[in-house]
Design a protein around this motif. Structure first.
Motif, PDB file in Angstrom:
ATOM      1  N   GLU A 120       0.525   2.764  -8.660  1.00 15.83           N
ATOM      2  CA  GLU A 120       0.989   1.995  -9.816  1.00 15.83           C
ATOM      3  C   GLU A 120       2.039   2.770 -10.607  1.00 15.83           C
ATOM      4  O   GLU A 120       2.977   2.174 -11.146  1.00 15.83           O
ATOM      5  CB  GLU A 120      -0.192   1.639 -10.722  1.00 15.83           C
ATOM      6  CG  GLU A 120      -1.023   0.482 -10.195  1.00 15.83           C
ATOM      7  CD  GLU A 120      -2.129   0.078 -11.152  1.00 15.83           C
ATOM      8  OE1 GLU A 120      -2.434   0.876 -12.076  1.00 15.83           O
ATOM      9  OE2 GLU A 120      -2.702  -1.015 -10.978  1.00 15.83           O
ATOM     10  N   THR A 121       1.886   4.086 -10.674  1.00 18.27           N
ATOM     11  CA  THR A 121       2.880   4.920 -11.362  1.00 18.27           C
ATOM     12  C   THR A 121       4.238   4.803 -10.683  1.00 18.27           C
ATOM     13  O   THR A 121       5.281   4.687 -11.347  1.00 18.27           O
ATOM     14  CB  THR A 121       2.435   6.393 -11.378  1.00 18.27           C
ATOM     15  OG1 THR A 121       1.200   6.500 -12.087  1.00 18.27           O
ATOM     16  CG2 THR A 121       3.479   7.272 -12.059  1.00 18.27           C
ATOM     17  N   GLU A 122       4.233   4.805  -9.346  1.00 16.31           N
ATOM     18  CA  GLU A 122       5.497   4.665  -8.617  1.00 16.31           C
ATOM     19  C   GLU A 122       6.127   3.294  -8.861  1.00 16.31           C
ATOM     20  O   GLU A 122       7.340   3.179  -9.040  1.00 16.31           O
ATOM     21  CB  GLU A 122       5.269   4.885  -7.124  1.00 16.31           C
ATOM     22  CG  GLU A 122       6.556   4.814  -6.317  1.00 16.31           C
ATOM     23  CD  GLU A 122       6.424   5.379  -4.914  1.00 16.31           C
ATOM     24  OE1 GLU A 122       7.288   5.053  -4.078  1.00 16.31           O
ATOM     25  OE2 GLU A 122       5.480   6.139  -4.661  1.00 16.31           O
ATOM     26  N   TYR A 142      -7.835   6.921  -7.992  1.00 14.83           N
ATOM     27  CA  TYR A 142      -6.709   7.861  -7.953  1.00 14.83           C
ATOM     28  C   TYR A 142      -5.553   7.290  -7.121  1.00 14.83           C
ATOM     29  O   TYR A 142      -4.392   7.421  -7.492  1.00 14.83           O
ATOM     30  CB  TYR A 142      -7.182   9.191  -7.368  1.00 14.83           C
ATOM     31  CG  TYR A 142      -6.157  10.303  -7.466  1.00 14.83           C
ATOM     32  CD1 TYR A 142      -5.625  10.683  -8.698  1.00 14.83           C
ATOM     33  CD2 TYR A 142      -5.698  10.954  -6.320  1.00 14.83           C
ATOM     34  CE1 TYR A 142      -4.682  11.698  -8.787  1.00 14.83           C
ATOM     35  CE2 TYR A 142      -4.749  11.963  -6.400  1.00 14.83           C
ATOM     36  CZ  TYR A 142      -4.247  12.323  -7.643  1.00 14.83           C
ATOM     37  OH  TYR A 142      -3.299  13.314  -7.726  1.00 14.83           O
ATOM     38  N   ILE A 143      -5.894   6.635  -6.013  1.00 17.42           N
ATOM     39  CA  ILE A 143      -4.862   6.005  -5.178  1.00 17.42           C
ATOM     40  C   ILE A 143      -4.137   4.929  -5.968  1.00 17.42           C
ATOM     41  O   ILE A 143      -2.904   4.839  -5.957  1.00 17.42           O
ATOM     42  CB  ILE A 143      -5.496   5.399  -3.907  1.00 17.42           C
ATOM     43  CG1 ILE A 143      -6.050   6.500  -3.001  1.00 17.42           C
ATOM     44  CG2 ILE A 143      -4.475   4.563  -3.134  1.00 17.42           C
ATOM     45  CD1 ILE A 143      -6.809   5.985  -1.791  1.00 17.42           C
ATOM     46  N   GLU A 195      10.263  -0.048 -11.597  1.00 14.43           N
ATOM     47  CA  GLU A 195      10.586  -1.168 -12.479  1.00 14.43           C
ATOM     48  C   GLU A 195      11.418  -0.714 -13.669  1.00 14.43           C
ATOM     49  O   GLU A 195      12.386  -1.387 -14.055  1.00 14.43           O
ATOM     50  CB  GLU A 195       9.305  -1.837 -12.976  1.00 14.43           C
ATOM     51  CG  GLU A 195       8.634  -2.732 -11.961  1.00 14.43           C
ATOM     52  CD  GLU A 195       7.472  -3.498 -12.570  1.00 14.43           C
ATOM     53  OE1 GLU A 195       7.536  -4.729 -12.643  1.00 14.43           O
ATOM     54  OE2 GLU A 195       6.493  -2.842 -12.976  1.00 14.43           O
ATOM     55  N   GLU A 196      11.055   0.421 -14.249  1.00 15.33           N
ATOM     56  CA  GLU A 196      11.786   0.950 -15.405  1.00 15.33           C
ATOM     57  C   GLU A 196      13.217   1.305 -15.020  1.00 15.33           C
ATOM     58  O   GLU A 196      14.170   1.040 -15.755  1.00 15.33           O
ATOM     59  CB  GLU A 196      11.058   2.185 -15.950  1.00 15.33           C
ATOM     60  CG  GLU A 196      11.613   2.711 -17.260  1.00 15.33           C
ATOM     61  CD  GLU A 196      11.504   1.724 -18.402  1.00 15.33           C
ATOM     62  OE1 GLU A 196      12.411   1.709 -19.258  1.00 15.33           O
ATOM     63  OE2 GLU A 196      10.522   0.957 -18.425  1.00 15.33           O
ATOM     64  N   ARG A 197      13.375   1.908 -13.853  1.00 16.27           N
ATOM     65  CA  ARG A 197      14.717   2.276 -13.365  1.00 16.27           C
ATOM     66  C   ARG A 197      15.569   1.029 -13.115  1.00 16.27           C
ATOM     67  O   ARG A 197      16.727   0.977 -13.516  1.00 16.27           O
ATOM     68  CB  ARG A 197      14.552   3.093 -12.082  1.00 16.27           C
ATOM     69  CG  ARG A 197      15.844   3.710 -11.575  1.00 16.27           C
ATOM     70  CD  ARG A 197      15.570   4.642 -10.414  1.00 16.27           C
ATOM     71  NE  ARG A 197      15.021   3.956  -9.242  1.00 16.27           N
ATOM     72  CZ  ARG A 197      13.752   4.065  -8.849  1.00 16.27           C
ATOM     73  NH1 ARG A 197      12.902   4.820  -9.509  1.00 16.27           N
ATOM     74  NH2 ARG A 197      13.326   3.416  -7.766  1.00 16.27           N
ATOM     75  N   TYR A 216       3.126  -4.509  -5.010  1.00 16.71           N
ATOM     76  CA  TYR A 216       1.778  -4.818  -5.503  1.00 16.71           C
ATOM     77  C   TYR A 216       0.914  -5.398  -4.390  1.00 16.71           C
ATOM     78  O   TYR A 216      -0.299  -5.154  -4.333  1.00 16.71           O
ATOM     79  CB  TYR A 216       1.851  -5.797  -6.686  1.00 16.71           C
ATOM     80  CG  TYR A 216       1.964  -5.096  -8.017  1.00 16.71           C
ATOM     81  CD1 TYR A 216       0.914  -4.312  -8.510  1.00 16.71           C
ATOM     82  CD2 TYR A 216       3.112  -5.197  -8.791  1.00 16.71           C
ATOM     83  CE1 TYR A 216       1.014  -3.651  -9.726  1.00 16.71           C
ATOM     84  CE2 TYR A 216       3.229  -4.540 -10.008  1.00 16.71           C
ATOM     85  CZ  TYR A 216       2.177  -3.775 -10.469  1.00 16.71           C
ATOM     86  OH  TYR A 216       2.268  -3.112 -11.675  1.00 16.71           O
ATOM     87  N   LEU A 217       1.540  -6.152  -3.495  1.00 19.63           N
ATOM     88  CA  LEU A 217       0.826  -6.694  -2.349  1.00 19.63           C
ATOM     89  C   LEU A 217       0.311  -5.552  -1.469  1.00 19.63           C
ATOM     90  O   LEU A 217      -0.837  -5.555  -1.026  1.00 19.63           O
ATOM     91  CB  LEU A 217       1.757  -7.621  -1.563  1.00 19.63           C
ATOM     92  CG  LEU A 217       1.149  -8.500  -0.475  1.00 19.63           C
ATOM     93  CD1 LEU A 217       1.925  -9.805  -0.360  1.00 19.63           C
ATOM     94  CD2 LEU A 217       1.164  -7.787   0.863  1.00 19.63           C
ATOM     95  N   ILE A 218       1.191  -4.566  -1.243  1.00 14.28           N
ATOM     96  CA  ILE A 218       0.803  -3.383  -0.454  1.00 14.28           C
ATOM     97  C   ILE A 218      -0.310  -2.613  -1.163  1.00 14.28           C
ATOM     98  O   ILE A 218      -1.285  -2.175  -0.532  1.00 14.28           O
ATOM     99  CB  ILE A 218       2.027  -2.474  -0.212  1.00 14.28           C
ATOM    100  CG1 ILE A 218       3.000  -3.145   0.762  1.00 14.28           C
ATOM    101  CG2 ILE A 218       1.598  -1.108   0.312  1.00 14.28           C
ATOM    102  CD1 ILE A 218       4.327  -2.424   0.904  1.00 14.28           C
ATOM    103  N   LEU A 219      -0.177  -2.463  -2.479  1.00 16.70           N
ATOM    104  CA  LEU A 219      -1.178  -1.729  -3.258  1.00 16.70           C
ATOM    105  C   LEU A 219      -2.564  -2.361  -3.104  1.00 16.70           C
ATOM    106  O   LEU A 219      -3.538  -1.663  -2.803  1.00 16.70           O
ATOM    107  CB  LEU A 219      -0.754  -1.720  -4.733  1.00 16.70           C
ATOM    108  CG  LEU A 219      -1.816  -1.266  -5.755  1.00 16.70           C
ATOM    109  CD1 LEU A 219      -2.250   0.157  -5.487  1.00 16.70           C
ATOM    110  CD2 LEU A 219      -1.277  -1.393  -7.167  1.00 16.70           C
TER     111      LEU A 219
END
Length: 266
Positions: free
Chosen positions: A130-132, A124-125, A137-139, A220-223
């Motif tokens: 990843e959604t954020e 879930y985390i 990226e899309e923005r 991604y590094l933080i994730l």
């Protein structure tokens, strides 16, 4: 303010002006309001026709972001911070991180740690974080696309401006001097269009994409760091995993830091 970008734009302008002087052209011909109107207003119109109102009105803010020298988080410092947090969590438990969360400046890391402290499941985390990243990226991709569109449109409008200028020049066939001046002025529109497209708009689009890539890499590094921390992995293993996501120069920096720590310990 990003001085490097400003220097690049000024250098581009000087290149055109000096090139014209070397070739013996009269730079006064650049003072052509008609060409400027066709290129600038035409490019703005093309962008307006290509994007919804909300994205078009966002252009000044995006342009400001391109010229603003935002200090990106150093990935090496990020890894060091996550490693220290992992050591703290391993020693005192995950709930001990709650005292540190407020002092962390990076909002994304702060959010990830909050999810960990709240006791949410690993999948879930990852999904939330990843959604954020995907939304960001899309923005950013949409913002860069606006300048790519402008960069592709401006040179074509330059050709249109040259055609309009040549049509006007046809009215002076009986005056050779005036005709020559009108033809020179006609090609100024092409010059403006190519310059705006390939020296201003496309480079700004590329710069925005690159800034987005750097920010995405750090996120991604933080994730991965947060997920490893939540799983209770060994701090050394976490550091090794995250170091593998870096470029060789940053990896060497971490190695040098490790050697410096070992040297001071001895």
């Amino acid at each position: 303010m990003d001085i490097f970008l400003i220097i690049g734009l000024v250098l581009g302008c000087l290149t055109v002006i000096v090139g014209m002087i070397v070739k013996g052209a009269n730079i006064a011909v650049l003072l052509n309001p008609a060409a400027a109107i066709i290129i600038i207003i035409g490019t703005i119109a093309a962008v307006m026709n290509s994007y919804p109102r909300s994205e078009f009105l966002n252009v000044p803010r995006v342009l400001g972001a391109a010229f603003r020298e935002k200090q990106q988080q150093d990935p090496v410092k990020l890894i060091e911070m996550i490693t220290e947090l992992a050591q703290s969590a391993r020693r005192d438990g995950l709930l001990s991180l709650e005292q540190t969360i407020e002092s962390i400046e990076d909002r994304f890391l702060q959010k990830g740690l909050t999810l960990v402290v709240d006791g949410l499941e690993q999948d879930y985390i990852r999904e939330i974080m990843e959604t954020e990243i995907d939304n960001m990226e899309e923005r950013h991709k949409a913002n860069a696309a606006i300048f790519s569109t402008a960069g592709g449109t401006a040179p074509t409008l330059g050709v249109l401006g040259a055609v309009v200028g040549l049509i006007g020049a046809m009215g002076f066939l009986d005056d050779t001097e005036k005709l020559a001046h009108m033809i020179a002025a006609a090609f100024v529109a092409t010059l403006f269009g190519i310059f705006l497209g390939y020296v201003v708009c496309h480079p700004i689009a590329t710069r925005l994409k690159r800034k987005s890539q750097i920010e995405t890499r750090n996120m991604y590094l933080i994730l991965e760091g947060v997920i490893a921390l939540q799983a209770g992995e060994n701090p050394s293993s976490i550091k090794m995993r995250l170091t593998g996501m870096l470029d060789p120069k940053s990896r060497k920096k971490i190695e040098d830091n490790e050697k410096a720590k070992q040297g001071s310990a001895e």
